[in-house]
Design an enzyme around this catalytic site. Structure first.
Site, PDB file in Angstrom:
ATOM      1  CD  GLU A 135      34.932  -2.856  43.420  1.00 33.42           C
ATOM      2  OE1 GLU A 135      34.262  -2.837  42.359  1.00 33.42           O
ATOM      3  OE2 GLU A 135      35.193  -3.909  44.044  1.00 33.42           O
ATOM      4  CG  PHE A 193      41.946 -15.451  42.706  1.00 34.02           C
ATOM      5  CD1 PHE A 193      41.294 -15.554  41.484  1.00 34.02           C
ATOM      6  CD2 PHE A 193      41.232 -15.015  43.812  1.00 34.02           C
ATOM      7  CE1 PHE A 193      39.949 -15.231  41.375  1.00 34.02           C
ATOM      8  CE2 PHE A 193      39.889 -14.691  43.705  1.00 34.02           C
ATOM      9  CZ  PHE A 193      39.239 -14.796  42.482  1.00 34.02           C
ATOM     10  CD  GLN A 194      39.517 -11.215  43.347  1.00 31.41           C
ATOM     11  OE1 GLN A 194      39.666 -11.009  44.543  1.00 31.41           O
ATOM     12  NE2 GLN A 194      38.332 -11.121  42.752  1.00 31.41           N
ATOM     13  CE  LYS A 205      44.416 -12.264  53.635  1.00 30.45           C
ATOM     14  NZ  LYS A 205      42.983 -12.042  53.694  1.00 30.45           N
ATOM     15  CG  MET A 263      28.985  17.481  24.076  1.00 32.86           C
ATOM     16  SD  MET A 263      28.447  19.165  23.721  1.00 32.86           S
ATOM     17  CE  MET A 263      28.491  19.903  25.353  1.00 32.86           C
TER      18      MET A 263
END
Lengths: 551, 171
Positions: free
Chosen positions: A50, A112-113, A162, A461
């Site tokens: 993602e 969940f999630q 949802k 760097m």
């Protein structure tokens, strides 16, 4: 007509003219992906992760000026967006991030999630929403796009439960409200115009705001009218063509010595869409002491935030300059001659022998002017800003404010979709390893991306700072990976080449740039090269280091 | 270090207080008090914020708050504005101290709202400094607990917070 939430979302995206979205499916966005599938008109690009999708939406937005869209599922899908959203926020890039979340009956039960992504992204979005009622969905999406692409642009997140995705509501198509910025009245610019007329040594400091407002033409017209040199921040590169005789390069920590000198010698600084960050006004108290400073910015909070200004103008840079230009007379100033002399002397002195620099110089020679250049973060990023002349606005994508290592490949994918042009990604071996999974996305989509991997087997760097400030204690900055990047590229289905010496540069780059699909060029450069010039954090411009031995 | 009072009309939605409070926290602003209330219209709540800082912090805080989508109007309340706070304080009381406590209450024009054998609850409205003075006088008797609403304020005369221009309307 009645539609379910997921379908309303797709319709609203189409209202906004969205043709490409980036994302990754998952449990709580199944209905959105089902609606995408059934609709079939929006091109969805699935990334490996993602984060890559978020950077792709960002890159897409930077090159097109249109709002980028990314979709992710709840929980880890949503949290994986965070770095991408923060990157867009720091650089004021319009992105709408859409996440699913558990249904209302599961909300707040640590399902969940389930994660509070609205809470997590509150400080890194312009605004965000949790949509709990399908009847509000269409208006929320329309408002989100308006917010993302108006005023100071930035990311907006919409968390759609949802039950909203499957719930039915009446959908009425609407014409999107255009994000017009207001004209700036002449009265707001009178003091600024008077100060500019009086100025003997004006310097124009151009920033990302000039790109965001598509003000390049006005910036150049202003510079020519005032006969004033133009220095650019990292974010402003491309607003004034690098080849323009009044352009003096980047300003700041790794800016040109010319820009630093001119800034010190100027009596008036005109800041256009730039926020005087600590990488530009390294010492904010002394940066503009004793000078007239005029700041034009669309964000009121940027006025007087870092550097106190004499005159401020609130508004869009393009709008402000459109009003300002007729208020000024053409005037020749000797300062532009000073600028040209400094620039010529610096360029003569700066003949580089460094392989990496030569790769960039040659790439710029070979690639068409409308090639999109994307960088990651670190030494290679600064070298690109220094050695690859950016001629046009929206052809340069880099993570300026957040300094996100791993930004480049995702952004390059988005930029390729957005522009339809060839993309050169300049990255380092440190950055590339952070999100190299997206090479598979570039291969799957067969994108014309040439990756110039500045492989110095070091986090260059940070290593440079260890050299300068930590007495050569190279803690964790020498990379001991055994990766063969050519084979790696080939295994992912891309082409892989190596540049080991100067003679390799032209033939390899010619091959790479003529290939309309992903090519990785492993540029094996020294591990001990520095980015110069350099001004230490907090230091004044007169302490600029141009030669490492003199430091 | 100065003290400033700011009023803001904000959208009457869940999460707005979080946005404002989180903004103060991450920008390092030092808030003395914050109160939120309903207004005459359902769409808006009103926040009154007392800030410790200097002119720079005041300017930054107001501008950063004004950028929040849910903040509709914001205004610095003038120093001569009507500014009030309400205090409820529970003081330890016995037969020996009760009359002294009531005497102090009378001086401050506080109201006795609850009396029991061992405690008295007093209510006082006024400027925060007056409330501070009252509490100081009660401390020797034993302050068992107290609650203050935080400052709420409103400008004198006919000027209203609705007259302010939202930054988002200017650009």
């Amino acid at each position: 007509m009645k539609k379910i939430g997921a379908e309303i979302l797709i319709e609203c995206l189409k209202e906004q003219g969205v043709s490409t979205v980036f994302g990754y499916p998952g449990g709580t966005v199944l209905d959105i992906y089902d609606a995408l599938y059934r609709d079939g008109t929006i091109n969805h690009v699935i990334t490996s992760h993602e984060q890559g999708a978020a950077h792709a939406a960002d890159g897409y937005a930077r090159v097109t000026g249109r709002t980028g869209v990314v979709i992710a599922t709840s929980g880890p899908g949503a949290t994986n967006l965070v770095t991408g959203i923060a990157t867009a926020f720091m650089d004021s890039v319009p992105v709408v991030a859409i996440t699913g979340n558990v249904g209302i009956t599961m909300l707040g039960r640590d399902s969940f999630q389930e994660i509070d992504i609205s809470g997590i992204t509150m400080p890194i979005t312009k605004h965000n929403y949790i949509v709990k009622d399908v009847n509000t969905l269409a208006d929320v999406i329309r408002e989100a796009f308006l917010i993302a692409n108006s005023g100071r642009k930035g990311p907006v997140l919409i968390d759609i439960l949802k039950n909203v995705q499957v719930g039915e509501a009446e959908y009425e198509p609407a014409i999107p409200a255009a994000a017009h910025s207001k004209p700036v009245p002449a009265s707001a610019l009178e003091s600024a115009a008077a100060a500019l007329k009086k100025a003997e040594r004006p310097l124009i400091l151009v920033g990302g705001g000039a790109i965001a407002s598509d003000a390049s033409r006005e910036v150049v017209a202003l510079a020519e009218k005032l006969d004033a040199p133009v220095a650019s921040t990292l974010m402003g590169l491309g607003a004034c063509p690098a080849s323009h005789p009044l352009f003096v390069g980047m300003i700041g920590m790794h800016g040109t010595a010319t820009a630093a000198k001119l800034c010190m010698e100027s009596d008036c600084i005109l800041a256009l869409g730039t926020r005087f960050s600590d990488r530009v006004a390294l010492n904010r108290d002394k940066f503009a002491a004793g000078k007239t400073v005029i700041q034009i910015d669309i964000d009121d909070a940027e006025i007087d935030k870092n550097v106190p200004v004499t005159y401020s103008v609130l508004g869009d840079v393009k709008q402000a300059l459109t009003t300002l230009l007729p208020m000024l007379q053409q005037k020749r100033r000797s300062f532009s001659k000073t600028a040209a002399d400094y620039r010529a002397a610096e360029q003569k002195k700066n003949r580089t022998d460094e392989l990496g620099h030569k790769v960039l110089i040659e790439a710029a020679k070979l690639a068409p002017k409308d090639t999109i250049v994307v960088t990651d973060v670190g030494q290679h990023q600064m070298w690109t800003a220094q050695y690859y002349p950016i001629e046009r606005p929206r052809t340069f994508c880099t993570s300026g404010g957040l300094g996100t290592m791993g930004y480049g490949l995702g952004a390059a994918i988005g930029a390729a979709f957005g522009s339809g042009k060839h993309v050169i990604l300049v990255t380092g071996d440190g950055c590339f390893n952070m999100n190299l999974n997206e090479l598979s996305t570039a291969v799957t989509e067969n994108l014309p991306i040439t990756i110039l991997l500045m492989n110095n087997r070091a986090l260059g760097m940070v290593r440079q700072w260890q050299k300068l400030f930590y007495n050569n204690r190279f803690s964790q900055t020498d990379i001991r990976k055994k990766t063969d990047y050519v084979k790696f590229a080939e295994s992912f289905g891309a082409k892989g080449y190596a540049i080991e010496k100067e003679a390799d540069i032209a033939p390899v780059l010619k091959k790479a740039l003529a290939t309309p699909s992903p090519v990785l060029v492993d540029c094996r450069i020294s591990n001990d090269e520095n980015v110069l010039p350099m001004i230490r954090p907090g230091a004044t411009y007169d302490t600029i280091i141009t030669d490492w031995e003199e430091k | 270090m100065n003290q400033y009072t700011i009023s803001a009309l904000v959208a009457n939605k869940s999460g707005v207080l979080t946005r404002v409070a989180a903004l103060f926290a991450r920008r390092g602003y030092n808030i003395e008090s914050l109160s939120v209330c309903k207004t005459e219209t359902d769409a808006f709540s009103r926040m009154t914020i007392v800030l410790n800082g200097d002119d720079y912090i005041l300017g930054q805080m107001m501008k950063q708050m004004d950028k929040l989508i849910d903040v509709k109007k914001i205004k610095r309340v003038e120093e001569d504005a009507v500014s009030r706070e309400l205090l409820l304080v529970k003081v330890k009381t016995d037969s020996a101290t009760r009359s002294q406590i009531l005497e102090i209450s009378q001086i401050f024009r506080a109201k006795v709202v609850d009396v029991s054998i061992e405690a008295t609850i007093l209510e006082l409205t006024g400027k925060p400094s007056k409330l501070d003075g009252f509490v100081t006088m009660l401390l020797p008797y034993g302050v068992m607990e107290l609650a203050r609403t935080g400052v709420t304020a409103i400008s004198r005369g006919k000027t209203c917070i609705q007259d302010e221009t939202d930054y988002k309307e200017k650009i």
